[in-house]
Design a protein around this motif. Sequence first.
Motif, PDB file in Angstrom:
ATOM      1  N   ASN A  89       0.810  -1.226   0.000  1.00  0.00           N
ATOM      2  CA  ASN A  89       0.000   0.000   0.000  1.00  0.00           C
ATOM      3  C   ASN A  89       0.843   1.277   0.000  1.00  0.00           C
ATOM      4  O   ASN A  89       0.339   2.343   0.348  1.00  0.00           O
ATOM      5  CB  ASN A  89      -0.939  -0.002   1.209  1.00  0.00           C
ATOM      6  CG  ASN A  89      -1.961  -1.125   1.158  1.00  0.00           C
ATOM      7  OD1 ASN A  89      -2.634  -1.312   0.159  1.00  0.00           O
ATOM      8  ND2 ASN A  89      -2.038  -1.897   2.235  1.00  0.00           N
ATOM      9  N   TYR A  90       2.102   1.184  -0.401  1.00  0.00           N
ATOM     10  CA  TYR A  90       2.932   2.396  -0.510  1.00  0.00           C
ATOM     11  C   TYR A  90       2.233   3.402  -1.437  1.00  0.00           C
ATOM     12  O   TYR A  90       1.632   3.021  -2.449  1.00  0.00           O
ATOM     13  CB  TYR A  90       4.284   2.055  -1.119  1.00  0.00           C
ATOM     14  CG  TYR A  90       5.341   1.544  -0.155  1.00  0.00           C
ATOM     15  CD1 TYR A  90       4.999   1.052   1.098  1.00  0.00           C
ATOM     16  CD2 TYR A  90       6.689   1.539  -0.526  1.00  0.00           C
ATOM     17  CE1 TYR A  90       5.973   0.569   1.954  1.00  0.00           C
ATOM     18  CE2 TYR A  90       7.662   1.055   0.322  1.00  0.00           C
ATOM     19  CZ  TYR A  90       7.313   0.567   1.566  1.00  0.00           C
ATOM     20  OH  TYR A  90       8.268   0.095   2.422  1.00  0.00           O
ATOM     21  N   ASN A  91       2.349   4.678  -1.098  1.00  0.00           N
ATOM     22  CA  ASN A  91       1.761   5.724  -1.945  1.00  0.00           C
ATOM     23  C   ASN A  91       2.765   6.088  -3.045  1.00  0.00           C
ATOM     24  O   ASN A  91       3.329   7.194  -3.081  1.00  0.00           O
ATOM     25  CB  ASN A  91       1.410   6.950  -1.099  1.00  0.00           C
ATOM     26  CG  ASN A  91       0.565   7.962  -1.846  1.00  0.00           C
ATOM     27  OD1 ASN A  91       0.354   7.837  -3.044  1.00  0.00           O
ATOM     28  ND2 ASN A  91       0.093   8.965  -1.135  1.00  0.00           N
ATOM     29  N   LEU A  92       2.974   5.154  -3.957  1.00  0.00           N
ATOM     30  CA  LEU A  92       4.000   5.319  -4.984  1.00  0.00           C
ATOM     31  C   LEU A  92       3.651   6.392  -6.003  1.00  0.00           C
ATOM     32  O   LEU A  92       4.534   7.098  -6.494  1.00  0.00           O
ATOM     33  CB  LEU A  92       4.219   3.981  -5.709  1.00  0.00           C
ATOM     34  CG  LEU A  92       4.694   2.812  -4.826  1.00  0.00           C
ATOM     35  CD1 LEU A  92       4.766   1.527  -5.661  1.00  0.00           C
ATOM     36  CD2 LEU A  92       6.048   3.114  -4.214  1.00  0.00           C
ATOM     37  N   ALA A  93       2.378   6.539  -6.316  1.00  0.00           N
ATOM     38  CA  ALA A  93       1.968   7.490  -7.355  1.00  0.00           C
ATOM     39  C   ALA A  93       2.374   8.919  -7.004  1.00  0.00           C
ATOM     40  O   ALA A  93       2.753   9.699  -7.886  1.00  0.00           O
ATOM     41  CB  ALA A  93       0.465   7.406  -7.565  1.00  0.00           C
ATOM     42  N   GLU A  94       2.319   9.254  -5.741  1.00  0.00           N
ATOM     43  CA  GLU A  94       2.650  10.621  -5.321  1.00  0.00           C
ATOM     44  C   GLU A  94       4.086  10.765  -4.846  1.00  0.00           C
ATOM     45  O   GLU A  94       4.781  11.732  -5.186  1.00  0.00           O
ATOM     46  CB  GLU A  94       1.697  11.083  -4.212  1.00  0.00           C
ATOM     47  CG  GLU A  94       0.260  11.259  -4.665  1.00  0.00           C
ATOM     48  CD  GLU A  94      -0.621  11.808  -3.555  1.00  0.00           C
ATOM     49  OE1 GLU A  94      -1.268  12.846  -3.775  1.00  0.00           O
ATOM     50  OE2 GLU A  94      -0.652  11.195  -2.469  1.00  0.00           O
ATOM     51  N   TRP A  95       4.556   9.801  -4.023  1.00  0.00           N
ATOM     52  CA  TRP A  95       5.826   9.992  -3.331  1.00  0.00           C
ATOM     53  C   TRP A  95       6.934   9.045  -3.787  1.00  0.00           C
ATOM     54  O   TRP A  95       8.101   9.288  -3.446  1.00  0.00           O
ATOM     55  CB  TRP A  95       5.627   9.826  -1.826  1.00  0.00           C
ATOM     56  CG  TRP A  95       4.532  10.684  -1.262  1.00  0.00           C
ATOM     57  CD1 TRP A  95       3.309  10.273  -0.820  1.00  0.00           C
ATOM     58  CD2 TRP A  95       4.554  12.111  -1.095  1.00  0.00           C
ATOM     59  NE1 TRP A  95       2.566  11.341  -0.372  1.00  0.00           N
ATOM     60  CE2 TRP A  95       3.309  12.494  -0.533  1.00  0.00           C
ATOM     61  CE3 TRP A  95       5.494  13.110  -1.365  1.00  0.00           C
ATOM     62  CZ2 TRP A  95       2.990  13.818  -0.227  1.00  0.00           C
ATOM     63  CZ3 TRP A  95       5.169  14.428  -1.062  1.00  0.00           C
ATOM     64  CH2 TRP A  95       3.939  14.784  -0.509  1.00  0.00           C
ATOM     65  N   ASN A 101      15.734   2.490   1.963  1.00  0.00           N
ATOM     66  CA  ASN A 101      15.885   3.544   2.977  1.00  0.00           C
ATOM     67  C   ASN A 101      14.763   4.563   2.836  1.00  0.00           C
ATOM     68  O   ASN A 101      15.003   5.758   2.700  1.00  0.00           O
ATOM     69  CB  ASN A 101      17.250   4.223   2.823  1.00  0.00           C
ATOM     70  CG  ASN A 101      18.395   3.276   3.125  1.00  0.00           C
ATOM     71  OD1 ASN A 101      18.580   2.862   4.263  1.00  0.00           O
ATOM     72  ND2 ASN A 101      19.161   2.926   2.098  1.00  0.00           N
ATOM     73  N   ASP A 102      13.534   4.080   2.877  1.00  0.00           N
ATOM     74  CA  ASP A 102      12.372   4.932   2.631  1.00  0.00           C
ATOM     75  C   ASP A 102      11.764   5.501   3.915  1.00  0.00           C
ATOM     76  O   ASP A 102      10.699   6.091   3.879  1.00  0.00           O
ATOM     77  CB  ASP A 102      11.309   4.119   1.876  1.00  0.00           C
ATOM     78  CG  ASP A 102      10.262   5.001   1.227  1.00  0.00           C
ATOM     79  OD1 ASP A 102      10.633   5.867   0.412  1.00  0.00           O
ATOM     80  OD2 ASP A 102       9.067   4.834   1.552  1.00  0.00           O
ATOM     81  N   CYS A 103      12.439   5.344   5.049  1.00  0.00           N
ATOM     82  CA  CYS A 103      11.820   5.705   6.325  1.00  0.00           C
ATOM     83  C   CYS A 103      11.496   7.188   6.429  1.00  0.00           C
ATOM     84  O   CYS A 103      10.398   7.566   6.864  1.00  0.00           O
ATOM     85  CB  CYS A 103      12.685   5.255   7.494  1.00  0.00           C
ATOM     86  SG  CYS A 103      14.320   6.018   7.560  1.00  0.00           S
ATOM     87  N   VAL A 104      12.412   8.065   6.044  1.00  0.00           N
ATOM     88  CA  VAL A 104      12.157   9.496   6.193  1.00  0.00           C
ATOM     89  C   VAL A 104      11.182   9.990   5.132  1.00  0.00           C
ATOM     90  O   VAL A 104      10.351  10.869   5.399  1.00  0.00           O
ATOM     91  CB  VAL A 104      13.466  10.311   6.133  1.00  0.00           C
ATOM     92  CG1 VAL A 104      13.203  11.757   6.520  1.00  0.00           C
ATOM     93  CG2 VAL A 104      14.496   9.712   7.074  1.00  0.00           C
ATOM     94  N   ASN A 105      11.254   9.438   3.934  1.00  0.00           N
ATOM     95  CA  ASN A 105      10.276   9.773   2.903  1.00  0.00           C
ATOM     96  C   ASN A 105       8.868   9.497   3.422  1.00  0.00           C
ATOM     97  O   ASN A 105       7.957  10.325   3.259  1.00  0.00           O
ATOM     98  CB  ASN A 105      10.560   8.954   1.642  1.00  0.00           C
ATOM     99  CG  ASN A 105       9.557   9.213   0.523  1.00  0.00           C
ATOM    100  OD1 ASN A 105       9.073  10.319   0.338  1.00  0.00           O
ATOM    101  ND2 ASN A 105       9.236   8.164  -0.221  1.00  0.00           N
ATOM    102  N   PHE A 106       8.694   8.358   4.099  1.00  0.00           N
ATOM    103  CA  PHE A 106       7.382   7.990   4.637  1.00  0.00           C
ATOM    104  C   PHE A 106       7.006   8.883   5.815  1.00  0.00           C
ATOM    105  O   PHE A 106       5.873   9.350   5.936  1.00  0.00           O
ATOM    106  CB  PHE A 106       7.386   6.526   5.054  1.00  0.00           C
ATOM    107  CG  PHE A 106       6.060   6.010   5.544  1.00  0.00           C
ATOM    108  CD1 PHE A 106       4.889   6.237   4.833  1.00  0.00           C
ATOM    109  CD2 PHE A 106       5.972   5.286   6.726  1.00  0.00           C
ATOM    110  CE1 PHE A 106       3.660   5.755   5.274  1.00  0.00           C
ATOM    111  CE2 PHE A 106       4.748   4.797   7.184  1.00  0.00           C
ATOM    112  CZ  PHE A 106       3.599   5.038   6.458  1.00  0.00           C
ATOM    113  N   ALA A 107       7.965   9.153   6.715  1.00  0.00           N
ATOM    114  CA  ALA A 107       7.686  10.023   7.861  1.00  0.00           C
ATOM    115  C   ALA A 107       7.316  11.429   7.389  1.00  0.00           C
ATOM    116  O   ALA A 107       6.410  12.076   7.947  1.00  0.00           O
ATOM    117  CB  ALA A 107       8.899  10.080   8.783  1.00  0.00           C
ATOM    118  N   SER A 108       7.985  11.916   6.363  1.00  0.00           N
ATOM    119  CA  SER A 108       7.673  13.232   5.820  1.00  0.00           C
ATOM    120  C   SER A 108       6.261  13.268   5.250  1.00  0.00           C
ATOM    121  O   SER A 108       5.519  14.253   5.430  1.00  0.00           O
ATOM    122  CB  SER A 108       8.695  13.609   4.748  1.00  0.00           C
ATOM    123  OG  SER A 108       9.986  13.791   5.309  1.00  0.00           O
TER     124      SER A 108
END
Length: 231
Positions: A89-95, A101-108
Amino acid sequence: MTRWQLLGLTSAVGAVLAVGATALVVQALEGSADPATTVQPTDAAATDQPARPTPTESAAAAPVAAAPVVSAAVTAQVDYLLAHWSVENYNLAEWGVLGENDCVNFASQAMIARGWTMDAVWSSAKNGNAYDSTAAWRSSTAFMKYIAQTGKATALTDQQRDQVKVGDIAQFDWDNTGDRDHTGIVTKVEKVGDTVSIFFAGHTLDSDYRSVDTAITVDHPGGTAYYWSVP
Protein backbone atom coordinates in the motif's frame (compact mmCIF):
# COMPACT_ATOMS: atom_id res chain seq x y z
CA MET A 1 -93.37 15.64 89.88
CA THR A 2 -91.49 18.16 91.97
CA ARG A 3 -88.41 20.09 90.82
CA TRP A 4 -86.22 18.00 93.13
CA GLN A 5 -87.54 14.77 91.65
CA LEU A 6 -86.80 16.05 88.09
CA LEU A 7 -83.24 16.89 89.07
CA GLY A 8 -82.73 13.40 90.51
CA LEU A 9 -84.08 11.74 87.36
CA THR A 10 -81.81 13.82 85.12
CA SER A 11 -78.75 12.87 87.19
CA ALA A 12 -79.66 9.21 87.00
CA VAL A 13 -80.02 9.32 83.19
CA GLY A 14 -76.66 11.08 82.88
CA ALA A 15 -74.97 8.46 84.97
CA VAL A 16 -76.43 5.67 82.84
CA LEU A 17 -75.22 7.37 79.63
CA ALA A 18 -71.75 7.88 81.08
CA VAL A 19 -71.48 4.23 82.11
CA GLY A 20 -72.62 3.11 78.65
CA ALA A 21 -70.11 5.30 76.89
CA THR A 22 -67.33 3.98 79.11
CA ALA A 23 -68.35 0.41 78.30
CA LEU A 24 -68.22 1.16 74.57
CA VAL A 25 -64.74 2.64 74.87
CA VAL A 26 -63.49 -0.35 76.85
CA GLN A 27 -65.04 -2.74 74.33
CA ALA A 28 -63.38 -0.88 71.46
CA LEU A 29 -60.00 -1.01 73.14
CA GLU A 30 -60.36 -4.71 73.84
CA GLY A 31 -61.45 -5.34 70.26
CA SER A 32 -58.34 -3.64 68.89
CA ALA A 33 -56.23 -6.27 70.61
CA ASP A 34 -58.06 -9.08 68.82
CA PRO A 35 -55.39 -11.32 67.22
CA ALA A 36 -57.64 -11.78 64.20
CA THR A 37 -57.56 -8.08 63.37
CA THR A 38 -54.04 -7.09 64.55
CA VAL A 39 -51.00 -7.29 62.19
CA GLN A 40 -48.37 -9.22 64.06
CA PRO A 41 -44.67 -8.30 63.60
CA THR A 42 -42.78 -10.70 61.35
CA ASP A 43 -40.13 -12.79 63.06
CA ALA A 44 -36.97 -12.45 60.92
CA ALA A 45 -35.70 -15.77 62.24
CA ALA A 46 -38.78 -17.53 60.83
CA THR A 47 -38.16 -16.39 57.24
CA ASP A 48 -35.88 -17.92 54.64
CA GLN A 49 -33.97 -14.64 54.00
CA PRO A 50 -31.30 -13.51 56.50
CA ALA A 51 -31.58 -10.04 57.95
CA ARG A 52 -29.70 -7.47 55.85
CA PRO A 53 -27.43 -4.95 57.55
CA THR A 54 -28.33 -1.32 57.07
CA PRO A 55 -25.73 0.38 54.84
CA THR A 56 -23.91 3.19 56.59
CA GLU A 57 -22.48 4.97 53.48
CA SER A 58 -22.45 4.69 49.70
CA ALA A 59 -19.54 2.96 48.00
CA ALA A 60 -17.15 5.40 46.35
CA ALA A 61 -17.05 5.26 42.55
CA ALA A 62 -13.79 3.92 41.13
CA PRO A 63 -11.81 6.63 39.32
CA VAL A 64 -11.54 6.14 35.55
CA ALA A 65 -8.58 7.62 33.72
CA ALA A 66 -9.62 9.75 30.79
CA ALA A 67 -8.19 8.83 27.43
CA PRO A 68 -5.85 11.37 25.93
CA VAL A 69 -7.54 13.72 23.48
CA VAL A 70 -6.24 13.24 19.92
CA SER A 71 -6.58 16.19 17.57
CA ALA A 72 -7.99 15.97 14.07
CA ALA A 73 -4.51 16.65 12.68
CA VAL A 74 -2.97 13.72 14.57
CA THR A 75 -5.89 11.50 13.59
CA ALA A 76 -5.28 12.31 9.92
CA GLN A 77 -1.56 11.64 10.39
CA VAL A 78 -2.07 8.23 12.01
CA ASP A 79 -4.77 7.27 9.51
CA TYR A 80 -2.27 7.95 6.71
CA LEU A 81 0.41 5.87 8.43
CA LEU A 82 -1.88 2.88 8.95
CA ALA A 83 -3.14 3.08 5.37
CA HIS A 84 0.32 3.13 3.73
CA TRP A 85 2.85 1.41 6.01
CA SER A 86 2.91 -1.93 4.17
CA VAL A 87 4.72 -2.34 0.85
CA GLU A 88 1.47 -3.40 -0.82
CA ASN A 89 0.00 0.00 0.00
CA TYR A 90 2.93 2.40 -0.51
CA ASN A 91 1.76 5.72 -1.95
CA LEU A 92 4.00 5.32 -4.98
CA ALA A 93 1.97 7.49 -7.35
CA GLU A 94 2.65 10.62 -5.32
CA TRP A 95 5.83 9.99 -3.33
CA GLY A 96 7.63 7.04 -4.89
CA VAL A 97 10.01 4.95 -2.78
CA LEU A 98 13.67 5.28 -1.80
CA GLY A 99 14.87 1.72 -2.23
CA GLU A 100 15.64 0.20 1.16
CA ASN A 101 15.88 3.54 2.98
CA ASP A 102 12.37 4.93 2.63
CA CYS A 103 11.82 5.71 6.32
CA VAL A 104 12.16 9.50 6.19
CA ASN A 105 10.28 9.77 2.90
CA PHE A 106 7.38 7.99 4.64
CA ALA A 107 7.69 10.02 7.86
CA SER A 108 7.67 13.23 5.82
CA GLN A 109 4.49 12.11 4.04
CA ALA A 110 2.85 11.60 7.43
CA MET A 111 3.84 15.09 8.54
CA ILE A 112 2.22 16.51 5.38
CA ALA A 113 -0.93 14.54 6.27
CA ARG A 114 -0.76 16.14 9.72
CA GLY A 115 -0.64 19.64 8.27
CA TRP A 116 3.02 20.56 7.90
CA THR A 117 3.84 22.51 4.72
CA MET A 118 6.90 22.20 2.49
CA ASP A 119 9.58 24.85 2.24
CA ALA A 120 12.87 25.28 0.41
CA VAL A 121 14.76 22.96 2.80
CA TRP A 122 12.13 20.25 3.33
CA SER A 123 10.21 19.38 0.17
CA SER A 124 9.38 16.79 -2.47
CA ALA A 125 8.19 17.23 -6.05
CA LYS A 126 5.37 14.78 -5.28
CA ASN A 127 5.67 13.40 -8.79
CA GLY A 128 6.24 9.76 -7.94
CA ASN A 129 10.04 10.15 -7.94
CA ALA A 130 11.24 9.96 -4.33
CA TYR A 131 14.72 11.14 -5.34
CA ASP A 132 13.26 14.39 -6.60
CA SER A 133 13.27 15.76 -3.05
CA THR A 134 15.56 17.63 -0.67
CA ALA A 135 17.98 15.99 1.75
CA ALA A 136 15.84 16.89 4.77
CA TRP A 137 12.92 15.04 3.15
CA ARG A 138 14.78 11.78 2.67
CA SER A 139 17.69 11.68 5.18
CA SER A 140 17.22 10.99 8.90
CA THR A 141 20.21 13.12 9.92
CA ALA A 142 19.23 16.02 7.64
CA PHE A 143 15.63 15.75 8.91
CA MET A 144 16.93 15.94 12.50
CA LYS A 145 18.90 19.13 11.70
CA TYR A 146 15.94 20.65 9.88
CA ILE A 147 13.59 20.17 12.87
CA ALA A 148 16.20 21.51 15.28
CA GLN A 149 16.80 24.61 13.16
CA THR A 150 13.13 25.41 12.51
CA GLY A 151 11.88 24.66 16.02
CA LYS A 152 8.91 22.72 14.66
CA ALA A 153 9.27 20.18 17.48
CA THR A 154 10.97 19.77 20.86
CA ALA A 155 13.79 17.27 21.30
CA LEU A 156 13.30 14.49 23.89
CA THR A 157 15.66 11.74 24.99
CA ASP A 158 14.61 8.18 25.70
CA GLN A 159 14.76 9.03 29.41
CA GLN A 160 11.89 11.44 28.75
CA ARG A 161 9.66 8.91 27.06
CA ASP A 162 6.91 9.64 29.60
CA GLN A 163 6.40 12.89 27.63
CA VAL A 164 6.10 11.18 24.24
CA LYS A 165 2.67 11.07 22.62
CA VAL A 166 1.02 9.64 19.52
CA GLY A 167 2.04 11.59 16.42
CA ASP A 168 5.52 12.48 17.68
CA ILE A 169 8.61 11.63 15.64
CA ALA A 170 10.90 8.79 16.74
CA GLN A 171 14.52 8.65 15.55
CA PHE A 172 17.26 6.14 16.19
CA ASP A 173 21.04 6.08 16.36
CA TRP A 174 21.83 2.39 15.94
CA ASP A 175 25.59 2.72 16.50
CA ASN A 176 25.65 5.79 18.77
CA THR A 177 27.81 7.88 16.44
CA GLY A 178 25.68 11.00 16.80
CA ASP A 179 23.81 10.87 13.53
CA ARG A 180 20.34 9.40 12.92
CA ASP A 181 19.93 6.05 11.18
CA HIS A 182 16.16 5.55 11.19
CA THR A 183 12.96 7.59 11.54
CA GLY A 184 9.36 6.65 12.37
CA ILE A 185 6.16 8.15 13.74
CA VAL A 186 4.74 7.16 17.13
CA THR A 187 1.42 5.31 16.73
CA LYS A 188 0.86 4.05 20.28
CA VAL A 189 1.99 4.82 23.83
CA GLU A 190 1.25 2.41 26.68
CA LYS A 191 1.71 3.41 30.32
CA VAL A 192 1.52 0.79 33.06
CA GLY A 193 2.63 2.16 36.40
CA ASP A 194 6.04 3.72 35.83
CA THR A 195 6.68 1.73 32.66
CA VAL A 196 6.17 3.50 29.31
CA SER A 197 6.18 1.48 26.09
CA ILE A 198 6.31 3.24 22.73
CA PHE A 199 5.39 1.89 19.29
CA PHE A 200 5.92 3.47 15.89
CA ALA A 201 5.13 3.10 12.21
CA GLY A 202 7.75 3.24 9.48
CA HIS A 203 9.07 2.00 6.16
CA THR A 204 12.03 -0.34 5.72
CA LEU A 205 11.51 -2.04 8.17
CA ASP A 206 7.79 -1.80 7.30
CA SER A 207 5.76 -1.54 10.49
CA ASP A 208 2.58 -0.13 11.99
CA TYR A 209 3.24 -0.75 15.71
CA ARG A 210 6.93 -1.58 16.03
CA SER A 211 8.24 -1.57 19.58
CA VAL A 212 10.96 0.96 20.39
CA ASP A 213 12.34 -1.39 23.03
CA THR A 214 12.56 -4.25 20.58
CA ALA A 215 14.26 -1.99 18.03
CA ILE A 216 17.05 -0.95 20.43
CA THR A 217 17.56 -4.25 22.28
CA VAL A 218 16.80 -7.05 19.81
CA ASP A 219 17.01 -5.57 16.30
CA HIS A 220 19.90 -3.19 17.09
CA PRO A 221 21.31 -4.04 20.53
CA GLY A 222 22.74 -0.98 22.24
CA GLY A 223 20.99 1.48 19.91
CA THR A 224 19.52 4.72 21.25
CA ALA A 225 16.07 6.19 20.66
CA TYR A 226 15.29 9.90 20.44
CA TYR A 227 12.02 11.75 19.94
CA TRP A 228 10.63 15.01 18.65
CA SER A 229 7.56 16.20 20.53
CA VAL A 230 5.31 17.84 17.93
CA PRO A 231 2.95 20.53 19.24
